[in-house]
Design a protein around this motif. Structure first.
Motif, short mmCIF file in Angstrom:
data_model
loop_
_atom_site.label_atom_id
_atom_site.label_comp_id
_atom_site.label_asym_id
_atom_site.label_seq_id
_atom_site.Cartn_x
_atom_site.Cartn_y
_atom_site.Cartn_z
N PHE A 60 0.84 -1.20 0.00
CA PHE A 60 0.00 0.00 0.00
C PHE A 60 0.87 1.25 0.00
CE2 PHE A 60 -2.19 3.36 2.36
CZ PHE A 60 -3.30 3.53 1.56
N LEU A 61 1.92 1.25 0.82
CA LEU A 61 2.81 2.41 0.86
C LEU A 61 3.56 2.60 -0.46
CD1 LEU A 61 4.32 2.12 4.44
CD2 LEU A 61 2.57 3.69 3.64
N VAL A 62 3.97 1.51 -1.09
CA VAL A 62 4.65 1.60 -2.38
C VAL A 62 3.68 2.16 -3.43
CG1 VAL A 62 5.64 0.24 -4.26
CG2 VAL A 62 6.35 -0.17 -1.91
N GLY A 63 2.44 1.72 -3.39
CA GLY A 63 1.44 2.25 -4.32
C GLY A 63 1.20 3.73 -4.13
N ARG A 64 1.14 4.18 -2.88
CA ARG A 64 0.97 5.61 -2.60
C ARG A 64 2.17 6.40 -3.07
NH1 ARG A 64 -3.17 7.77 -2.85
NH2 ARG A 64 -3.39 6.03 -4.19
N ALA A 65 3.38 5.88 -2.81
CA ALA A 65 4.59 6.58 -3.25
C ALA A 65 4.62 6.67 -4.77
CB ALA A 65 5.83 5.86 -2.72
N TRP A 66 4.23 5.59 -5.45
CA TRP A 66 4.19 5.59 -6.91
C TRP A 66 3.20 6.65 -7.41
CZ3 TRP A 66 7.07 3.19 -10.54
CH2 TRP A 66 6.61 3.25 -11.85
N TYR A 67 2.06 6.76 -6.74
CA TYR A 67 1.06 7.75 -7.13
C TYR A 67 1.60 9.17 -6.94
CZ TYR A 67 -3.17 10.55 -7.11
OH TYR A 67 -4.10 11.49 -7.37
N TYR A 68 2.27 9.43 -5.82
CA TYR A 68 2.79 10.77 -5.57
C TYR A 68 3.92 11.13 -6.53
CZ TYR A 68 0.14 10.69 -1.23
OH TYR A 68 -0.86 10.62 -0.31
N ILE A 69 4.70 10.14 -6.96
CA ILE A 69 5.81 10.43 -7.87
C ILE A 69 5.34 10.53 -9.31
CG2 ILE A 69 7.94 9.47 -8.83
CD1 ILE A 69 8.46 8.27 -6.02
N ASN A 70 4.52 9.57 -9.76
CA ASN A 70 4.14 9.50 -11.18
C ASN A 70 2.73 10.00 -11.47
OD1 ASN A 70 6.62 8.39 -11.89
ND2 ASN A 70 5.91 6.35 -11.37
N GLY A 71 1.89 10.14 -10.49
CA GLY A 71 0.55 10.67 -10.70
C GLY A 71 -0.44 9.68 -11.27
N GLU A 72 -0.15 8.40 -11.18
CA GLU A 72 -1.09 7.39 -11.67
C GLU A 72 -1.16 6.25 -10.67
OE1 GLU A 72 1.82 4.88 -14.58
OE2 GLU A 72 0.81 6.63 -15.40
N GLN A 73 -2.31 5.59 -10.66
CA GLN A 73 -2.50 4.46 -9.76
C GLN A 73 -1.73 3.25 -10.26
OE1 GLN A 73 -3.62 5.66 -6.92
NE2 GLN A 73 -5.31 4.24 -6.69
N ILE A 74 -1.24 2.45 -9.33
CA ILE A 74 -0.60 1.20 -9.68
C ILE A 74 -0.98 0.18 -8.62
CG2 ILE A 74 1.52 1.78 -8.47
CD1 ILE A 74 3.04 0.16 -10.54
N ASP A 75 -1.30 -1.01 -9.07
CA ASP A 75 -1.59 -2.10 -8.15
C ASP A 75 -0.32 -2.94 -8.02
OD1 ASP A 75 -2.74 -3.92 -6.49
OD2 ASP A 75 -3.98 -4.88 -8.02
N VAL A 76 0.36 -2.79 -6.90
CA VAL A 76 1.65 -3.43 -6.71
C VAL A 76 1.51 -4.94 -6.74
CG1 VAL A 76 3.60 -3.67 -5.13
CG2 VAL A 76 2.48 -1.47 -5.39
#
Length: 109
Positions: A60-76
């Motif tokens: 969940f934290l990796v997904g949030r970090a990915w969203y904050y960096i790249n601006g898109e959702q990702i399902d880790v």
């Protein structure tokens, strides 16, 4: 001094330090049993909770970090599954060739 003796002495010092820190050395045997039982129970429950819930929390934290960096959702979880399936099942392998050759041989018989 042997390695085993060094470890044994280190563990005795840690036990002594623990008993002094929590004043366990002043307790009666029944109180010590109750204290160590509760301590073991809480430690075991914490360890089980870490094993069960920490991987999901990290994803969940990796997904949030990915969203904050790249601006898109990702399902880790899906990304990890895709990566592991591609590693475990390569496209063309020798086993596929052997399977098809084995099928052809069975058809001929």
């Amino acid at each position: 001094m042997s390695q085993f003796a060094c470890w044994q002495k280190w563990l005795q010092r840690k036990k002594h330090h623990f008993e002094l820190s929590f004043a366990v050395y002043m307790m009666t045997p029944g109180e010590k049993f109750a204290f160590y039982s509760i301590f073991f129970l809480l430690t075991a429950l914490t360890f089980i909770a870490i094993i069960l819930y920490l991987p999901h929390h990290i994803s969940f934290l990796v997904g949030r970090a990915w969203y904050y960096i790249n601006g898109e959702q990702i399902d880790v979880g899906e990304v990890v599954k895709e990566m592991s399936s591609s590693v475990l099942q390569p496209e063309t392998t020798g086993s596929e060739v052997l399977t098809t050759a084995g099928e052809e041989l069975l058809r001929e018989l």
